[in-house]
Design an enzyme around this catalytic site. Structure first.
Site, PDB file in Angstrom:
ATOM      1  N   HIS A  77      53.191  42.175  45.059  1.00  0.00           N
ATOM      2  CA  HIS A  77      53.327  43.494  44.449  1.00  0.00           C
ATOM      3  C   HIS A  77      52.926  43.423  42.987  1.00  0.00           C
ATOM      4  O   HIS A  77      52.898  42.341  42.394  1.00  0.00           O
ATOM      5  CB  HIS A  77      54.784  43.981  44.545  1.00  0.00           C
ATOM      6  CG  HIS A  77      55.757  43.048  43.908  1.00  0.00           C
ATOM      7  ND1 HIS A  77      56.400  42.055  44.613  1.00  0.00           N
ATOM      8  CD2 HIS A  77      56.174  42.921  42.616  1.00  0.00           C
ATOM      9  CE1 HIS A  77      57.178  41.368  43.794  1.00  0.00           C
ATOM     10  NE2 HIS A  77      57.058  41.870  42.574  1.00  0.00           N
ATOM     11  N   HIS A 111      49.398  42.135  37.121  1.00  0.00           N
ATOM     12  CA  HIS A 111      49.199  40.872  37.835  1.00  0.00           C
ATOM     13  C   HIS A 111      50.063  40.850  39.091  1.00  0.00           C
ATOM     14  O   HIS A 111      51.117  41.463  39.142  1.00  0.00           O
ATOM     15  CB  HIS A 111      49.543  39.680  36.934  1.00  0.00           C
ATOM     16  CG  HIS A 111      50.994  39.596  36.594  1.00  0.00           C
ATOM     17  ND1 HIS A 111      51.571  40.400  35.624  1.00  0.00           N
ATOM     18  CD2 HIS A 111      51.994  38.844  37.103  1.00  0.00           C
ATOM     19  CE1 HIS A 111      52.862  40.121  35.558  1.00  0.00           C
ATOM     20  NE2 HIS A 111      53.147  39.183  36.447  1.00  0.00           N
TER      21      HIS A 111
END
Length: 190
Positions: free
Chosen positions: A42, A127
């Site tokens: 995620h 990220h």
């Protein structure tokens, strides 16, 4: 409960990343890293930490307003990098990064307005963590391998409030479990 706001990649993009990670695991020294799995992939927008149960309804309502004000936007997984001198290996993002940063900023602001104690604001760095290490590992070969990686582009169309359950068994390699508490569709105008 331990909560964060996130963007989750769709299943087909996760499969592309899984194929890439399988190749990374073949590189020398890959066993020195703890590889994250599909359930944990995620983009964290805002990490809330332990949130009092009585604050969750207001936080959820505020995130719904954030989603309502935010238009869907294109995103893809792209390249790679590291944090903490090889303690975290990640893949990055390309697409409408301004929209992603705005969603992250709004998700953080929603928590502050709901009374969730937040740390110091830092510029959002998109990220998705693919591996971690307790000690410094030379991840340059993995980052170099990720340089050529780009997933298909998808349309981010929801904001997800996620609960994380930290490992409790003490078994080496056990991963946190993640549970979607609320999914809010993005419905703002472009």
């Amino acid at each position: 409960m331990r909560l964060f706001a996130a963007v989750l990649p769709p299943e087909d993009v996760a499969r592309e990343l899984a194929t890439e990670v399988a190749e990374l695991k073949k590189l020398p020294g890959a066993d020195a890293l703890r590889w994250t799995g599909r359930p944990g992939w995620h983009f964290t927008l805002a990490f809330y930490g332990e949130v009092d149960d009585d604050l969750v309804p207001d936080l959820s309502a505020r995130l719904e307003r954030v989603a309502h004000r935010t238009a869907p936007f294109p995103l893809a997984l792209r390249g790679g990098g590291q944090f903490g001198h090889g303690r975290a290996l990640w893949t990055g993002a390309e697409g409408d990064l301004a929209a992603l940063r705005l969603l992250a900023d709004r998700s953080e602001a929603a928590a502050r307005k709901a009374g969730v104690p937040m740390g110091e604001h830092r510029r959002y760095k998109p990220h998705l963590t693919v591996a971690r290490s307790r000690s410094a590992v030379d991840v340059r070969p993995y980052v170099a391998a990720l340089d050529a990686f780009t997933s298909r582009t998808w349309t981010v169309d929801e904001l997800v409030l996620v609960r994380s359950h930290l490992p409790t068994s003490g078994v080496a390699g056990e991963q946190p479990r993640y549970e979607a508490v609320a999914r809010r569709p993005l419905s703002g105008a472009r």
